[in-house]
Design a protein around this motif. Structure first.
Motif, PDB file in Angstrom:
ATOM      1  N   SER A   1       0.844  -1.211   0.000  1.00 22.71           N
ATOM      2  CA  SER A   1       0.000   0.000   0.000  1.00 22.71           C
ATOM      3  C   SER A   1       0.870   1.249   0.000  1.00 22.71           C
ATOM      4  N   ILE A   2       1.948   1.229   0.793  1.00 24.66           N
ATOM      5  CA  ILE A   2       2.880   2.369   0.840  1.00 24.66           C
ATOM      6  C   ILE A   2       3.503   2.568  -0.543  1.00 24.66           C
ATOM      7  N   ASP A   3       3.935   1.475  -1.169  1.00 19.29           N
ATOM      8  CA  ASP A   3       4.548   1.566  -2.500  1.00 19.29           C
ATOM      9  C   ASP A   3       3.567   2.120  -3.529  1.00 19.29           C
ATOM     10  N   GLU A   4       2.318   1.665  -3.476  1.00 15.92           N
ATOM     11  CA  GLU A   4       1.294   2.171  -4.398  1.00 15.92           C
ATOM     12  C   GLU A   4       1.077   3.664  -4.206  1.00 15.92           C
ATOM     13  N   ILE A   5       0.973   4.086  -2.963  1.00 17.53           N
ATOM     14  CA  ILE A   5       0.758   5.508  -2.663  1.00 17.53           C
ATOM     15  C   ILE A   5       1.965   6.320  -3.117  1.00 17.53           C
ATOM     16  N   ASN A   6       3.176   5.800  -2.886  1.00 17.71           N
ATOM     17  CA  ASN A   6       4.389   6.511  -3.286  1.00 17.71           C
ATOM     18  C   ASN A   6       4.451   6.750  -4.792  1.00 17.71           C
TER      19      ASN A   6
ATOM     20  N   GLN B   1       7.100  14.456  -1.467  1.00 13.89           N
ATOM     21  CA  GLN B   1       5.970  13.969  -0.680  1.00 13.89           C
ATOM     22  C   GLN B   1       6.062  12.482  -0.366  1.00 13.89           C
ATOM     23  N   LYS B   2       6.934  11.750  -1.049  1.00 16.97           N
ATOM     24  CA  LYS B   2       6.993  10.303  -0.887  1.00 16.97           C
ATOM     25  C   LYS B   2       7.288   9.901   0.549  1.00 16.97           C
TER      26      LYS B   2
END
Length: 180
Positions: free
Chosen positions: A22-27, A34-35
Motif C-alpha cells: 500500500s505504501i509503495d502504491e501511494i508513493n 511527498q513520498k
C-alpha cells in the motif's frame, strides 16, 4: 528536500510486509518531496530516528509506525491503504469498535429451551454486528447448525461405561457385517 513522512518497519514483521505494498502504491502517486520514506529499524541510522520519534511522542516501541514530522502525528500498527491515505491528508481515522462477545452456550448442562434462547441471542448478535464482522466469521446459519449438531451429539451420547461399550460393540458388529 526530504519527505516529512516516515514509515518504520523491521525485518520479520508480517504486518509491515502486509502494509508495504500500500505504501509503495501511494508513493507512485506522490512527487519526490511527498513520498513516504521507508526505514528499517534494523539499520542503525533508522533506529536512531525511530527512537527519537518514540521518545518525543511517548509511544510504545511498535512497528509498523508512520510519522508525519510536519505536524507530529503518528499512525501505529497495521492500517489499510484507505487509512494511510487519510493519515497523509491529516484526516481523522475512525477506530473500529470491538464486537460484543458472541453469546455462549453450555452444551453439557443445557436443555432444548436453553438452545432455543441461545439461538435467538445469536440471531440478534449477528444482526447487531453484521456491518462490522470480519470476512472470516462463519454465517449465522452455519454457526447455529454446528452448535446444534454438537448439542444433539452430546445429548444422545452414552453416559455410562456399559452404554459406551454397548455402542462400540454395535458399531463393530455393523462394520463386520459390511466386511463379510
Amino acid at each position: 528536500m526530504a519527505s516529512p513522512i516516515y514509515f518504520f518497519t523491521r525485518s520479520g514483521c508480517v504486518w509491515c510486509q502486509k502494509m508495504k505494498p500500500s505504501i509503495d502504491e501511494i508513493n507512485k502517486t506522490l512527487n519526490d518531496e511527498q513520498k513516504i520514506q521507508i526505514h528499517s529499524i534494523d539499520e542503525q541510522k533508522s533506529k536512531v530516528i525511530y527512537d527519537s520519534v518514540v521518545r518525543m511522542n511517548k509511544l510504545q516501541n511498535v512497528v509498523p509506525l508512520m510519522y508525519n514530522s510536519n505536524i507530529g502525528t503518528t499512525l501505529l500498527g497495521y492500517k489499510d491503504k484507505k487509512d494511510i491515505q487519510k493519515f497523509l491528508r491529516a484526516e481523522p481515522i475512525s477506530t473500529k469498535q470491538p464486537l460484543t462477545p458472541l453469546p455462549h452456550f453450555q452444551i453439557e448442562n443445557s436443555s432444548k429451551k436453553d438452545f432455543d434462547n441461545w439461538k435467538k441471542s445469536v440471531t440478534l448478535w449477528y444482526e447487531e454486528n453484521e456491518s462490522r464482522l470480519p470476512t472470516n466469521v462463519i454465517s449465522k446459519d452455519k454457526m447455529i447448525d454446528m452448535v446444534y449438531k454438537q448439542f444433539m451429539a452430546h445429548r444422545t451420547k452414552p453416559t455410562t461405561v456399559e452404554s459406551r461399550l454397548d455402542a462400540l460393540e454395535h458399531k463393530v458388529d455393523q462394520i463386520l457385517k459390511k466386511i463379510s
